[in-house]
Design an enzyme around this catalytic site. Structure first.
Site, PDB file in Angstrom:
ATOM      1  N   SER A 127       0.797  -1.224   0.000  1.00  0.00           N
ATOM      2  CA  SER A 127       0.000   0.000   0.000  1.00  0.00           C
ATOM      3  C   SER A 127       0.831   1.277   0.000  1.00  0.00           C
ATOM      4  O   SER A 127       0.312   2.348  -0.309  1.00  0.00           O
ATOM      5  CB  SER A 127      -0.951   0.014   1.205  1.00  0.00           C
ATOM      6  OG  SER A 127      -0.230   0.158   2.413  1.00  0.00           O
TER       7      SER A 127
ATOM      8  N   LYS B 275       0.269   4.566   6.846  1.00  0.00           N
ATOM      9  CA  LYS B 275      -0.201   5.428   5.758  1.00  0.00           C
ATOM     10  C   LYS B 275       0.410   6.815   5.944  1.00  0.00           C
ATOM     11  O   LYS B 275       1.058   7.109   6.940  1.00  0.00           O
ATOM     12  CB  LYS B 275      -1.725   5.554   5.750  1.00  0.00           C
ATOM     13  CG  LYS B 275      -2.498   4.240   5.789  1.00  0.00           C
ATOM     14  CD  LYS B 275      -2.388   3.437   4.517  1.00  0.00           C
ATOM     15  CE  LYS B 275      -3.155   2.117   4.637  1.00  0.00           C
ATOM     16  NZ  LYS B 275      -2.905   1.213   3.497  1.00  0.00           N
TER      17      LYS B 275
END
Length: 213
Positions: A47, A108
């Site tokens: 990701s 993230k």
């Protein structure tokens, strides 16, 4: 013979006492370091491509949370809002020490800050972009402008006004990231720490400086 047995028992007690004290000291030091200084994490998914690859080892600092707020562009490790954080003694001990910890953490980048009006939408080039307060955010760190998950009605693409104490998190690999577009805003208390450098493999050694927006 009895004297020897007594000496052996005393020696065993002494060794046992020293061993227990050493174990307690190590555990306490691990807790202090992990809670106040930082910890090591490894990257399990794609990701955050191209910034982080599967198997990368990073150092996550935790001390800045005592005096500073996360900034836009920071790469943060956190517990996602849908993840239940257990509070029983065994779970707390595992979380503090890292021993047998089963909590699921994400990594993230901070994209939306408290007070921002954020929207993910197509720009003039036909590709999806992040807009902050009506202005397109320049993001040189993402994998590709072309590889983006199209927004749908059940996603959190905005426009969203981000309240105090909340953040909008996104992966650098916008076509393969379960982030705030899917589960919404992240409360600050869910933050674990900020990724500051990649130390393994040595060929990818890197310090994560904040982007200049």
């Amino acid at each position: 013979m009895k004297l020897n047995l007594k000496l052996d028992k005393e020696k065993i007690k002494s060794v046992l006492k020293e061993t227990i004290e050493t174990i307690v000291f190590v555990v306490v030091m691990v807790i202090i370091i992990r809670f106040f200084v930082g910890e090591i994490r490894w990257i399990p998914s794609a990701s955050m491509h191209p910034t982080l690859l599967e198997g990368d080892r990073i150092f996550v600092e935790r001390f800045s949370r005592f005096y500073a707020q996360p900034k836009r562009g920071d790469i943060m490790v956190f517990y996602p809002p849908f993840e239940e954080i257990k509070t029983d003694p065994a779970a707390i001990f595992a979380r503090l020490t890292g021993f047998f910890c089963k909590d699921i953490a994400y990594i993230k980048r901070v994209i939306g800050m408290p007070g921002d009006k954020l929207e993910v939408k197509t720009g003039t080039d036909g590709y999806y972009h992040v807009f902050i307060n009506g202005k397109q955010l320049e993001e040189p760190y993402i994998l590709s402008e072309e590889d983006y998950i199209a927004c749908s009605e059940d996603m959190f693409c905005g426009p969203i006004e981000i309240p105090e104490g909340h953040y909008f998190m996104m992966g650098d690999n916008r076509g393969n990231s379960q982030d705030s577009r899917f589960w919404g805003l992240l409360p600050k208390e869910r933050m674990i720490g900020r990724a500051v450098f990649l130390f393994w493999p040595l060929t990818r050694l890197n310090y994560f400086s904040r982007p200049s927006y």
